[in-house]
Motif scaffolding. Structure first.
Motif, PDB file in Angstrom:
ATOM      1  N   GLY A  58       0.938  -0.871  -0.294  1.00  0.00           N
ATOM      2  CA  GLY A  58      -0.024   0.241   0.022  1.00  0.00           C
ATOM      3  C   GLY A  58       0.923   0.814   0.026  1.00  0.00           C
ATOM      4  N   LEU A  59       1.868   1.068   0.920  1.00  0.00           N
ATOM      5  CA  LEU A  59       2.833   2.242   0.840  1.00  0.00           C
ATOM      6  C   LEU A  59       3.573   2.470  -0.481  1.00  0.00           C
ATOM      7  N   VAL A  60       4.591   1.616  -1.024  1.00  0.00           N
ATOM      8  CA  VAL A  60       4.621   1.606  -2.264  1.00  0.00           C
ATOM      9  C   VAL A  60       3.600   2.363  -3.663  1.00  0.00           C
ATOM     10  N   ILE A  61       2.640   1.902  -3.493  1.00  0.00           N
ATOM     11  CA  ILE A  61       1.343   2.166  -4.922  1.00  0.00           C
ATOM     12  C   ILE A  61       1.057   3.448  -4.027  1.00  0.00           C
ATOM     13  N   ALA A  62       1.150   4.092  -3.213  1.00  0.00           N
ATOM     14  CA  ALA A  62       0.628   5.480  -2.891  1.00  0.00           C
ATOM     15  C   ALA A  62       1.814   6.282  -3.614  1.00  0.00           C
ATOM     16  N   PHE A  96     -11.221 -21.545   2.112  1.00  0.00           N
ATOM     17  CA  PHE A  96     -11.993 -21.043   2.916  1.00  0.00           C
ATOM     18  C   PHE A  96     -11.019 -19.937   3.922  1.00  0.00           C
ATOM     19  N   MET A  97      -9.706 -19.716   4.029  1.00  0.00           N
ATOM     20  CA  MET A  97      -9.192 -18.342   4.982  1.00  0.00           C
ATOM     21  C   MET A  97      -9.070 -17.333   3.289  1.00  0.00           C
ATOM     22  N   LEU A  98      -8.694 -18.080   2.254  1.00  0.00           N
ATOM     23  CA  LEU A  98      -8.422 -16.841   1.361  1.00  0.00           C
ATOM     24  C   LEU A  98      -9.147 -15.773   1.445  1.00  0.00           C
ATOM     25  N   PRO A  99     -10.125 -16.017   0.905  1.00  0.00           N
ATOM     26  CA  PRO A  99     -10.841 -14.744   1.417  1.00  0.00           C
ATOM     27  C   PRO A  99     -10.924 -13.478   2.022  1.00  0.00           C
ATOM     28  N   LEU A 100     -10.910 -15.159   3.563  1.00  0.00           N
ATOM     29  CA  LEU A 100     -10.404 -13.763   4.512  1.00  0.00           C
ATOM     30  C   LEU A 100      -8.991 -13.198   4.388  1.00  0.00           C
ATOM     31  N   LEU A 101      -7.378 -13.473   3.840  1.00  0.00           N
ATOM     32  CA  LEU A 101      -6.748 -13.433   4.153  1.00  0.00           C
ATOM     33  C   LEU A 101      -6.957 -12.591   3.027  1.00  0.00           C
ATOM     34  N   GLY A 102      -7.239 -12.139   1.570  1.00  0.00           N
ATOM     35  CA  GLY A 102      -7.244 -11.501   1.401  1.00  0.00           C
ATOM     36  C   GLY A 102      -8.084  -9.996   1.100  1.00  0.00           C
ATOM     37  N   PHE A 103      -9.232 -10.301   1.530  1.00  0.00           N
ATOM     38  CA  PHE A 103      -9.723  -8.531   2.172  1.00  0.00           C
ATOM     39  C   PHE A 103      -9.270  -8.455   3.176  1.00  0.00           C
ATOM     40  N   TYR A 104      -8.461  -8.699   4.039  1.00  0.00           N
ATOM     41  CA  TYR A 104      -7.837  -8.215   5.471  1.00  0.00           C
ATOM     42  C   TYR A 104      -6.372  -7.636   4.743  1.00  0.00           C
ATOM     43  N   ALA A 105      -5.911  -8.475   3.667  1.00  0.00           N
ATOM     44  CA  ALA A 105      -4.676  -7.536   2.548  1.00  0.00           C
ATOM     45  C   ALA A 105      -4.755  -6.600   2.460  1.00  0.00           C
ATOM     46  N   SER A 106      -6.281  -6.789   2.031  1.00  0.00           N
ATOM     47  CA  SER A 106      -6.677  -5.427   1.321  1.00  0.00           C
ATOM     48  C   SER A 106      -6.948  -3.776   2.389  1.00  0.00           C
ATOM     49  N   ILE A 107      -7.492  -4.184   3.042  1.00  0.00           N
ATOM     50  CA  ILE A 107      -7.779  -3.388   4.437  1.00  0.00           C
ATOM     51  C   ILE A 107      -6.235  -2.825   5.032  1.00  0.00           C
ATOM     52  N   VAL A 118      -4.600  13.956  -6.227  1.00  0.00           N
ATOM     53  CA  VAL A 118      -5.764  13.368  -5.363  1.00  0.00           C
ATOM     54  C   VAL A 118      -5.884  12.113  -5.746  1.00  0.00           C
ATOM     55  N   PHE A 119      -5.966  11.658  -7.035  1.00  0.00           N
ATOM     56  CA  PHE A 119      -6.705  10.860  -7.300  1.00  0.00           C
ATOM     57  C   PHE A 119      -5.623   9.381  -7.219  1.00  0.00           C
ATOM     58  N   THR A 120      -4.805   9.631  -6.027  1.00  0.00           N
ATOM     59  CA  THR A 120      -3.917   8.801  -5.572  1.00  0.00           C
ATOM     60  C   THR A 120      -5.052   7.755  -4.610  1.00  0.00           C
ATOM     61  N   VAL A 121      -5.749   8.553  -4.243  1.00  0.00           N
ATOM     62  CA  VAL A 121      -6.845   7.823  -3.435  1.00  0.00           C
ATOM     63  C   VAL A 121      -7.656   6.477  -4.299  1.00  0.00           C
ATOM     64  N   ASN A 122      -7.869   7.144  -5.071  1.00  0.00           N
ATOM     65  CA  ASN A 122      -8.817   6.058  -6.357  1.00  0.00           C
ATOM     66  C   ASN A 122      -7.557   4.427  -7.065  1.00  0.00           C
ATOM     67  N   LEU A 123      -6.284   4.683  -6.852  1.00  0.00           N
ATOM     68  CA  LEU A 123      -5.386   4.164  -7.959  1.00  0.00           C
ATOM     69  C   LEU A 123      -5.390   3.327  -6.698  1.00  0.00           C
ATOM     70  N   VAL A 124      -5.456   3.601  -5.008  1.00  0.00           N
ATOM     71  CA  VAL A 124      -4.793   2.781  -4.173  1.00  0.00           C
ATOM     72  C   VAL A 124      -5.813   2.155  -3.657  1.00  0.00           C
ATOM     73  N   GLY A 125      -7.007   2.140  -2.916  1.00  0.00           N
ATOM     74  CA  GLY A 125      -8.324   1.642  -3.412  1.00  0.00           C
ATOM     75  C   GLY A 125      -8.323   0.529  -4.540  1.00  0.00           C
ATOM     76  N   ARG A 126      -8.633   0.686  -5.710  1.00  0.00           N
ATOM     77  CA  ARG A 126      -9.549   0.078  -6.275  1.00  0.00           C
ATOM     78  C   ARG A 126      -8.280  -1.407  -6.885  1.00  0.00           C
ATOM     79  N   LEU A 127      -7.103  -0.567  -7.218  1.00  0.00           N
ATOM     80  CA  LEU A 127      -5.633  -2.085  -6.937  1.00  0.00           C
ATOM     81  C   LEU A 127      -6.075  -2.973  -5.838  1.00  0.00           C
ATOM     82  N   THR A 128      -5.949  -2.293  -5.096  1.00  0.00           N
ATOM     83  CA  THR A 128      -5.244  -3.328  -4.335  1.00  0.00           C
ATOM     84  C   THR A 128      -7.279  -4.195  -3.997  1.00  0.00           C
ATOM     85  N   PHE A 129      -8.253  -3.961  -3.806  1.00  0.00           N
ATOM     86  CA  PHE A 129      -9.440  -4.763  -3.660  1.00  0.00           C
ATOM     87  C   PHE A 129      -9.607  -5.204  -4.743  1.00  0.00           C
ATOM     88  N   ARG A 130      -8.721  -4.564  -5.863  1.00  0.00           N
ATOM     89  CA  ARG A 130      -9.785  -6.081  -7.219  1.00  0.00           C
ATOM     90  C   ARG A 130      -8.226  -7.036  -7.611  1.00  0.00           C
TER      91      ARG A 130
END
Length: 370
Positions: free
Chosen positions: A175-179, A261-272, A193-205
């Motif tokens: 997240g630090l590197v992307i931002a 079952f654990m990878l969706p939880l780990l992926g969401f945690y990683a995105s946050i 300001v579009f750095t927020v868009n980049l970080v948000g969409r790239l990490t979640f998606r």
């Protein structure tokens, strides 16, 4: 009685220097005779074996080597000695081996063909193994009493809970590197300001689940292959089959369920966590307060991006578990095979995860989840 082999110098009436051997020329009593003959530097014309008793291949080789180095003639040998000396003389001839350099085109085509065959064979094996996992899962659904809950919970702990630290650190840094990189590039156009868009969409998606899958493949997929491979090598899996326990139900399914079952939880945690890292850098570097950053995240990141990551995660988990367990089941021969299969499991899992991620990207774009 065995007599140690020896030799004496003798000059015949015609003035020919001869070495007259006596005793037995065999490995049991040969002692220091080879060193004495190697250091002998006088000119010799004949080697007389008329006084030799028993001779073996070591003695025959010793006589042959001395005759070869000095150019002397061997005389007085009986039939057995002659046969042995002739045999070692034949073996001492240099082999006429002519190695023609391989045609580089043919060699490359051979390697490509062999790699293609291995790739398709492995793919067929993975598909067949996945079928056996689905069959075993159906059998457990019909007979839930056979589910090994202790093994499943233990795998949940190993795959999920114990991975939180390393995945959290990795995601925070990503997240630090992307931002940081996004801010540097967008600042040229006055669009920080579009750095927020980049970080948000790239990490979640994409990066949140993709980097998590790669980390789990290296951490847990390799462990699956090594553990099952070691059990295969020590014949524990054969013993399980002998007593009527299915290795797929006992070993593969707990690992498969844990990864799925654990990878969706780990992926969401990683995105946050990546969002937090990006928000921290945006606060320090771009003077965007955390409240503004997270409010902007809610505005610019559609819920479909979260769905994309959650849909891909269990598929990636299944791929990682199947590759690790399949390669573990293929171990045979020796301990070196465990290392080779572990490496193959990690490489195949990461490769298939990236390939499937590309297919998912095209599929979600096609259905309008851009």
């Amino acid at each position: 009685m065995t007599m140690p082999g020896d030799f004496v110098e003798e000059i015949t009436e015609d003035g020919v220097m001869t070495l007259r051997f006596s005793g037995d020329l065999c490995i049991a009593v040969i002692a220091d005779l080879p060193e004495r003959l190697r250091d002998y530097d006088a000119e010799v014309k004949k080697l007389d074996l008329s006084g030799v008793g028993y001779i073996d291949t070591v003695g025959a080789w010793l006589i042959h080597r001395t005759a070869r180095d000095t150019g002397a003639e061997i005389v007085g040998a009986d039939n057995q000695a002659e046969r042995l000396i002739a045999a070692v003389s034949t073996a001492d001839q240099p082999a006429d081996v002519r190695l023609e350099p391989p045609n580089p085109v043919i060699r490359i085509l051979n390697e490509v063909g062999e790699s293609t065959i291995v790739a398709f064979t492995t793919l067929a094996g993975l598909v067949g193994f996945f079928g056996s996992v689905i069959t075993a899962t159906g059998s457990l659904i019909m007979h839930p009493g056979r589910i090994r809950w202790n093994a499943v919970i233990q795998r949940f702990d190993v795959v999920g809970v114990r991975a939180l630290g390393i995945i959290g650190l990795m995601s925070f840094l990503i997240g630090l590197v992307i931002a940081q990189q996004g801010a540097v590039q967008l600042r040229q156009f006055g669009a920080e300001v579009f750095t927020v868009n980049l970080v948000g969409r790239l990490t979640f998606r994409e990066l949140g689940i993709l980097m998590t899958a790669i980390m789990v493949a290296g951490r847990s997929g390799s462990a699956f292959a090594a553990q099952i491979g070691t059990m295969k090598l020590t014949e524990e899996i054969d013993a399980m089959r002998t007593i009527g326990v299915s290795p797929v139900e006992a070993l593969v399914l707990p690992r498969f369920f844990a990864a799925v079952f654990m990878l969706p939880l780990l992926g969401f945690y990683a995105s946050i966590v990546a969002i937090i890292g990006g928000g921290l850098l945006s606060w320090v570097e771009l003077d965007i307060p955390p409240a503004t950053f997270f409010a902007r995240i809610r505005e610019v990141v559609p819920i479909t991006d979260v769905y994309v990551g959650l849909v891909k995660a269990p598929v990636f988990g299944a791929i990682i578990a199947i590759c690790g367990c399949y390669q573990g089941m293929q171990v045979k021969g020796n301990a070196e095979e465990v290392g080779k299969r572990t490496t193959a499991a990690v490489v195949q899992a990461i490769f298939l995860v990236i390939v499937l991620d590309a297919f998912f990207a095209m599929f979600f774009s096609w259905i309008g989840w851009n």
